[in-house]
Design a protein around this motif. Structure first.
Motif, PDB file in Angstrom:
ATOM      1  N   MET A  79     -47.365 -26.287  30.748  1.00  0.00           N
ATOM      2  CA  MET A  79     -47.426 -24.956  30.057  1.00  0.00           C
ATOM      3  C   MET A  79     -48.665 -24.178  30.540  1.00  0.00           C
ATOM      4  N   TYR A  80     -48.349 -22.802  30.464  1.00  0.00           N
ATOM      5  CA  TYR A  80     -49.284 -21.840  31.106  1.00  0.00           C
ATOM      6  C   TYR A  80     -48.991 -20.459  30.187  1.00  0.00           C
ATOM      7  N   VAL A  97     -48.588 -10.972  26.588  1.00  0.00           N
ATOM      8  CA  VAL A  97     -48.939 -12.160  27.187  1.00  0.00           C
ATOM      9  C   VAL A  97     -47.947 -13.054  26.817  1.00  0.00           C
ATOM     10  N   PHE A  98     -47.338 -13.836  27.483  1.00  0.00           N
ATOM     11  CA  PHE A  98     -46.319 -14.860  27.123  1.00  0.00           C
ATOM     12  C   PHE A  98     -46.573 -16.121  27.676  1.00  0.00           C
ATOM     13  N   MET A  99     -45.851 -17.302  26.843  1.00  0.00           N
ATOM     14  CA  MET A  99     -46.210 -18.669  27.338  1.00  0.00           C
ATOM     15  C   MET A  99     -45.104 -19.249  27.854  1.00  0.00           C
ATOM     16  N   PHE A 100     -45.251 -20.113  29.124  1.00  0.00           N
ATOM     17  CA  PHE A 100     -44.363 -20.890  29.659  1.00  0.00           C
ATOM     18  C   PHE A 100     -44.547 -22.159  28.890  1.00  0.00           C
ATOM     19  N   ALA A 102     -43.426 -26.057  27.633  1.00  0.00           N
ATOM     20  CA  ALA A 102     -43.007 -27.429  28.159  1.00  0.00           C
ATOM     21  C   ALA A 102     -41.523 -27.601  28.436  1.00  0.00           C
ATOM     22  N   CYS A 103     -40.784 -26.939  27.713  1.00  0.00           N
ATOM     23  CA  CYS A 103     -39.472 -27.151  27.738  1.00  0.00           C
ATOM     24  C   CYS A 103     -38.801 -25.903  28.706  1.00  0.00           C
ATOM     25  N   LYS A 104     -39.740 -25.247  29.438  1.00  0.00           N
ATOM     26  CA  LYS A 104     -39.477 -24.322  30.325  1.00  0.00           C
ATOM     27  C   LYS A 104     -38.776 -22.889  30.104  1.00  0.00           C
ATOM     28  N   ASN A 105     -39.180 -22.495  28.800  1.00  0.00           N
ATOM     29  CA  ASN A 105     -38.788 -21.131  28.151  1.00  0.00           C
ATOM     30  C   ASN A 105     -39.982 -20.376  28.127  1.00  0.00           C
ATOM     31  N   ARG A 106     -39.901 -19.058  27.724  1.00  0.00           N
ATOM     32  CA  ARG A 106     -40.915 -18.160  28.003  1.00  0.00           C
ATOM     33  C   ARG A 106     -40.836 -17.585  26.910  1.00  0.00           C
ATOM     34  N   VAL A 107     -41.867 -17.491  25.942  1.00  0.00           N
ATOM     35  CA  VAL A 107     -41.765 -16.873  24.659  1.00  0.00           C
ATOM     36  C   VAL A 107     -43.140 -15.984  24.486  1.00  0.00           C
TER      37      VAL A 107
END
Length: 125
Positions: A79-80, A97-100, A102-107
């Protein structure tokens, strides 16, 4: 009181000396001053404490420098956070700012109280 009102062909409404654009209209990103050409990006190593941990201000500075950051305390692997600056083809008109995950989604990401006060931020690749 008489007020001069005009509607232009593009949908702009002028009342007196004030012009209102339709809700879905927005100026190009370049006009908002949000697009900048970056030739060299750097992040001051001096801002990093001895153990490599950052506070939120240093993490935001790293994001602005084009780096990815994460909290050491996050449970999910990989996650990052990353800063997205819109270009002329973006639907967004401001940086965000978005988060990547652990499930490889960008939110989209918002800072929590614990994230805001944490001292365990780190730059990740």
């Amino acid at each position: 009181m008489n007020v001069d009102m005009k509607v232009k062909a593009g949908g702009d409404l002028t009342i007196g000396s004030i012009t209102f654009a339709p809700r879905n209209a927005r100026p190009p990103v370049e006009e908002l001053g949000l697009v900048r050409k970056v030739t060299k990006v750097s992040f001051e190593d001096a801002a990093v404490e001895k153990n490599g941990a950052l506070n939120i201000g240093q993490a935001v500075a790293a994001l602005r420098a084009g780096l990815r950051v994460a909290r050491a305390g996050w449970n999910g692997k990989g996650m990052y956070l990353e800063l997205q600056v819109p270009d002329a083809h973006s639907k967004m008109s401001l940086p965000y700012v978005f988060m990547f995950t652990a499930c490889k989604n960008r939110v989209p990401w918002l800072c929590s109280q614990s994230d805001l006060l944490a001292q365990d931020w780190e730059v990740v690749s």
